[in-house]
Enzyme design. Structure first.
Site, PDB file in Angstrom:
ATOM      1  N   GLN A 130     -28.469  13.985 -21.938  1.00 43.62           N
ATOM      2  CA  GLN A 130     -27.422  13.589 -21.000  1.00 43.62           C
ATOM      3  C   GLN A 130     -26.783  14.839 -20.429  1.00 43.62           C
ATOM      4  O   GLN A 130     -26.198  15.636 -21.164  1.00 43.62           O
ATOM      5  CB  GLN A 130     -26.355  12.765 -21.737  1.00 43.62           C
ATOM      6  CG  GLN A 130     -25.171  12.396 -20.854  1.00 43.62           C
ATOM      7  CD  GLN A 130     -24.088  11.674 -21.629  1.00 43.62           C
ATOM      8  OE1 GLN A 130     -23.964  11.831 -22.837  1.00 43.62           O
ATOM      9  NE2 GLN A 130     -23.285  10.886 -20.929  1.00 43.62           N
ATOM     10  N   GLY A 131     -26.894  15.030 -19.118  1.00 43.27           N
ATOM     11  CA  GLY A 131     -26.335  16.226 -18.492  1.00 43.27           C
ATOM     12  C   GLY A 131     -25.091  15.902 -17.685  1.00 43.27           C
ATOM     13  O   GLY A 131     -25.129  15.818 -16.458  1.00 43.27           O
ATOM     14  N   SER A 133     -21.510  17.094 -18.969  1.00 42.53           N
ATOM     15  CA  SER A 133     -20.510  18.153 -19.121  1.00 42.53           C
ATOM     16  C   SER A 133     -20.992  19.482 -18.563  1.00 42.53           C
ATOM     17  O   SER A 133     -22.174  19.827 -18.665  1.00 42.53           O
ATOM     18  CB  SER A 133     -20.174  18.351 -20.603  1.00 42.53           C
ATOM     19  OG  SER A 133     -19.774  17.131 -21.164  1.00 42.53           O
ATOM     20  N   GLU A 248     -21.659   2.132 -23.560  1.00 39.37           N
ATOM     21  CA  GLU A 248     -21.227   2.517 -24.901  1.00 39.37           C
ATOM     22  C   GLU A 248     -20.393   1.395 -25.514  1.00 39.37           C
ATOM     23  O   GLU A 248     -20.256   1.268 -26.715  1.00 39.37           O
ATOM     24  CB  GLU A 248     -20.390   3.797 -24.852  1.00 39.37           C
ATOM     25  CG  GLU A 248     -20.032   4.293 -26.244  1.00 39.37           C
ATOM     26  CD  GLU A 248     -19.787   5.775 -26.263  1.00 39.37           C
ATOM     27  OE1 GLU A 248     -19.112   6.255 -25.347  1.00 39.37           O
ATOM     28  OE2 GLU A 248     -20.265   6.434 -27.191  1.00 39.37           O
ATOM     29  N   SER A 373     -12.608  12.225 -25.436  1.00 39.77           N
ATOM     30  CA  SER A 373     -11.802  12.705 -26.566  1.00 39.77           C
ATOM     31  C   SER A 373     -10.719  11.686 -26.908  1.00 39.77           C
ATOM     32  O   SER A 373     -10.395  10.811 -26.108  1.00 39.77           O
ATOM     33  CB  SER A 373     -11.151  14.037 -26.214  1.00 39.77           C
ATOM     34  OG  SER A 373     -10.076  13.821 -25.311  1.00 39.77           O
TER      35      SER A 373
END
Ligand SMILES: Cc1cc2nc3c(=O)[nH]c(=O)nc-3n(C[C@H](O)[C@H](O)[C@H](O)COP(=O)(O)OP(=O)(O)OC[C@H]3O[C@@H](n4cnc5c(N)ncnc54)[C@H](O)[C@@H]3O)c2cc1C
Lengths: 390, 369
Positions: A130-131, A133, A248, A373
């Site tokens: 998964q690219g 960040s 998710e 986060s």
């Protein structure tokens, strides 16, 4: 209230359990087994094992059969997650592809993408990264700077991704790229499926605080991406990314509970071994974790119910993430409260190996960062669930 | 998998909520709080609850009850907690539970219809000063069917017509006994609590005639433990109801209240606290549901579930009601404001049927020893 699974679901459990019992070597359940292998060997073993599980029909539990899935129910997926933990099955190697990319492709992919992507992913022939960040775009994903410029039937991509899980094992990477020059924030982005096995893509490992290198950096230098390898519409990458991240939701709390509860029991075992089980403070700290763990289990049943009733979980998934990640971290802090100075020693006694425990304790620091986060999740709960002003 | 209330249970909750909101709003609560010498038992509320079947919920149908489960009962407890409603509902329902679980058919026939209709108020006296809530804290002695000793604190003893008292006999075996109001040697000493939504006293017994609850499904220490577990779950439900309402009111206020030219609810320090409270209260709600269901179905994990629910609910209620005062600012600290109703009720009820610490220790016993 009815906390049972259907007869079909229980039948599935029996079949899966039998298969797992016959196909997982006993030594895999031993605490130090996976750590005794080097990274490449561990990855190879898991990759092959998972492919054999797919061949046996125990992958893509909820996916339609036309995509090679099992066409099962949400209940079967919960059972699958639970039984995998129970059987000490190895961790999947293609998590990011399986969790995020595949359902997105099923929803909005072209027929060619569906055919090319899903089967090979299930068989672990292609490992996905998964690219998202970048050095300048973490919590603020809309700040991505990696750019793609159209050149004939290709896009030419330049830029850098970071914290990419499985960077050193990946074959392809689903990447958010800014394809409209001069665009800002959520506009002008596209989701590109980039082949990592080409000269314009270089992956470098990053060493984590635990010492392992599960993630890395990915550099794009005039990497070429055929236009047909864009997922969703060009320029609509933000929408595609949000759809992708929504998968998710409903992530299996049932399996997580089973895993963390076992870790709790293992910590209790060490607590007894080191004569700490009658320490009133340690008892309180650990029991506090059990309270939160059990709540996670009830919450998982609640979420499964919502999914079965066809309700959209929306921002409620931020609560799920907060509950599991903060509880997991608390549990591994309690490990030190319970064992005292011994907690930091790999071999406090010749016959006691605490390294696997410490690996979990260190890993627990990451779960409140990735996948949104804790701070970002609290913002979402406050603004979107509770309606507090931005 | 169906982990939720049914449509009927939700409708029941709404009926109780509407009724209480309509007939017993915060002004009515205030009237009870500001009259500490009154009996704290408004009859309008009590009769209305009886009409709704709220007192009959757990009583078997053959004794004029609804024959429902703890899952249904916790629905009511939650609404009463949300409304910070005064009155002996919890303790009276528990007295009926004692009869249902441990009483003979004759004892049940004698008392349950009256309790179900609200004609008799029941209360339970299960421990004494400084005692624990696990049966070891019993401070009343039974000599045959005569009781001596002091149980405290007891909810609403002054309005109770029937007391269910835990006592230990000469052999040290615990059991549940019935004592009628006005019995010889029975005295009630008002103890006054800062929680103005309740009335509490000590029940003093001096060679008081009593009747052992016997001939039911459970007896002795098992009956005491079962009653404690039900008390813990209903108290947890009350705490969770209050916590949810306190949180909702705080969020509503902080959305509007402006300082520094913006709503204070836009400050991240407040947002993150509210988010954590919301997660905590939601988890406590789940835990209460699960514990009630576990007791209803004799789930082997019921012991753990009850301890989890009570520990979590007590913590969530302390946090949410304390935050209510904090995030209303000065007004939240005044007598005129309702925050103290929620806070004091939570603070008083948190240790009843075992504090969070006691229930965590129970979890330690169940999983570490
Ligand atoms: C083990 C691991 C694996 C990962 N795998 C992948 C992967 O495979 N692919 C991928 O794309 N990424 C991956 N990530 C990256 C992860 O998604 C990011 O680290 C995360 O989004 C945070 O971004 P950041 O690191 O830039 O931190 P920053 O966004 O810079 O955050 C720094 C701190 O500020 C806080 N903060 C940020 N914004 C706010 C706000 N609005 N309000 C309050 N606080 C705020 C954060 O919570 C954090 O504490 C992984 C990370 C880890 C640790």
């Amino acid at each position: 209230m009815d906390l049972s699974y259907t007869a079909d679901e229980e039948q599935f459990r029996t079949e899966l359990r039998d298969w797992l019992a016959a196909n997982i070597p006993v030594e895999w359940a031993e605490a130090g087994f996976w750590r005794s292998l080097d990274d490449a060997e561990s990855f190879r073993l898991r990759r092959e094992w998972e492919a054999s599980k797919t061949a046996a029909g125990f992958s893509g539990i909820q996916w339609p059969t036309e995509y090679g899935g099992r066409g099962g129910t949400p209940g079967m997926k919960a059972i699958y997650d639970e039984e995998m933990v129970r059987a000490h099955a190895p961790q999947t190697v293609n998590t990011l592809g399986l969790t995020f990319l595949a359902p997105t492709v099923m929803a909005i992919g072209t027929p060619e993408q569906k055919a090319e992507i899903i089967g090979p992913m299930l068989r672990n022939e292609v490992i996905w990264c998964q690219g998202f960040s970048e050095p300048g775009a973490g919590s603020d994903l809309a700040a991505v700077a990696t750019r793609g410029v159209r050149d004939g039937d290709d896009y030419v991509v330049n830029g850098q991704k970071i914290w990419t899980t499985n960077a050193m094992h990946g074959d392809k990477i689903f990447t958010i790229v800014r394809t409209e020059q001069g665009s800002e924030r959520h506009k002008g982005l596209s989701m590109m499926l980039i082949d990592m096995n080409q000269p314009g893509v270089e992956a470098r490992p990053l060493k984590q605080m635990s010492g392992a290198s599960e993630f890395g950096e990915v550099f794009f230098t005039d990497a070429r991406v055929p236009v047909k390898d864009c997922l969703g519409e060009i320029g609509q990458g933000w929408r595609t990314a949000m759809l992708l991240l929504s998968f998710e939701r409903g992530a299996s709390g049932v399996g997580q509970y089973t895993e963390f509860r076992r870790q709790y029991d293992e910590i209790v075992e060490q607590m007894r071994r080191f004569g700490r089980s009658d320490d009133p403070v340690a008892r309180q700290k650990l029991a506090h974790c059990l309270v939160e763990l059990e709540c996670l289990r009830y919450h998982a049943m609640h979420i499964l119910t919502q999914v079965e009733q066809g309700r959209d979980l929306g921002s409620e998934s931020s609560m799920t993430k907060l509950q599991w990640s903060e509880t997991f971290q608390d549990l591994w802090e309690a490990f030190d409260d319970v064992l005292g100075p011994e907690a930091s020693l790999e071999r406090p006694r010749p016959d006691v190996d605490l390294a696997p425990f410490q690996a979990q304790a260190m890993w627990s620091r990451s779960v409140t960062i990735w996948g949104g986060s804790s701070q970002v999740q609290r913002n979402i709960v406050a603004e979107r669930v509770l309606g507090l002003p931005r | 998998m169906f982990f939720a209330l049914t449509d009927e249970q939700q409708a029941f909750a709404e009926t109780v909520r509407d009724f209480v909101a309509d007939r017993f709003d915060l002004d009515a609560v205030r009237a009870v709080v500001e009259d500490p010498d009154g009996d704290g038992h408004p009859l309008t509320l009590w009769k209305g609850l009886a009409d709704q079947g709220a007192l009959a919920v757990l009583v078997p149908e053959e004794h004029d009850g609804l024959g429902l489960g703890l899952l249904d009962a916790q629905v009511i407890a939650r609404e009463l907690g949300r409304a910070v409603a005064p009155g002996p509902w919890t303790t009276s329902v528990l007295a009926a539970e004692a009869l249902r679980l441990a009483g003979s058919p004759a004892q049940q026939a004698a008392w349950l219809p009256g309790l179900a209709a609200g004609e008799t108020v029941g209360t339970v006296a299960l421990r004494g000063e400084a005692g624990s809530w696990d049966g070891r804290g019993i401070t009343v002695d039974a000599s045959g069917e005569r009781l001596s000793g002091t149980a405290s604190p007891v909810d609403y003893p002054a309005v109770a017509g029937l007391f269910v008292v835990a006592a230990t006999d000469a052999e040290g075996a615990p059991g549940l006994y019935l004592v009628e109001a006005g019995a010889q040697g029975l005295a009630i000493r008002d103890q006054r609590t800062y929680d103005g939504t309740a009335r509490v006293g000590a029940v003093e017994l001096a060679d008081t005639p009593a009747e052992l609850l016997t001939g039911g499904t459970l007896s002795g220490g098992d009956a005491v433990a079962a009653l404690m577990a039900r008390g813990a779950v209903l108290t947890a439900a009350d705490l969770v109801g209050g916590a949810r309402e306190a949180l909702t009111r705080t969020i509503d206020y902080d959305r509007d209240r402006k300082q520094f030219g913006v709503p204070v609810g836009s400050f991240q320090a407040i947002k993150h606290t509210m988010a954590d409270l919301h997660v905590g209260v939601t988890m406590a709600e789940h835990a209460v549901l699960f514990a009630a269901h576990a007791l209803d179905t004799d789930d082997p994990g019921a012991d753990i579930a009850v301890a989890v629910a009570k520990a979590k609910a007590a913590e969530a209620a302390w946090n949410a009601t304390g935050a209510m005062i904090q995030f209303f600012g000065g007004i939240g600290f005044t007598w005129e404001h309702e925050a103290h109703f929620f806070y004091k009720r939570a603070r008083r009820r948190a240790p009843l049927f075992g504090s969070a610490d006691e229930h965590r220790e129970r979890l330690a016993v169940l999983t570490m020893d």
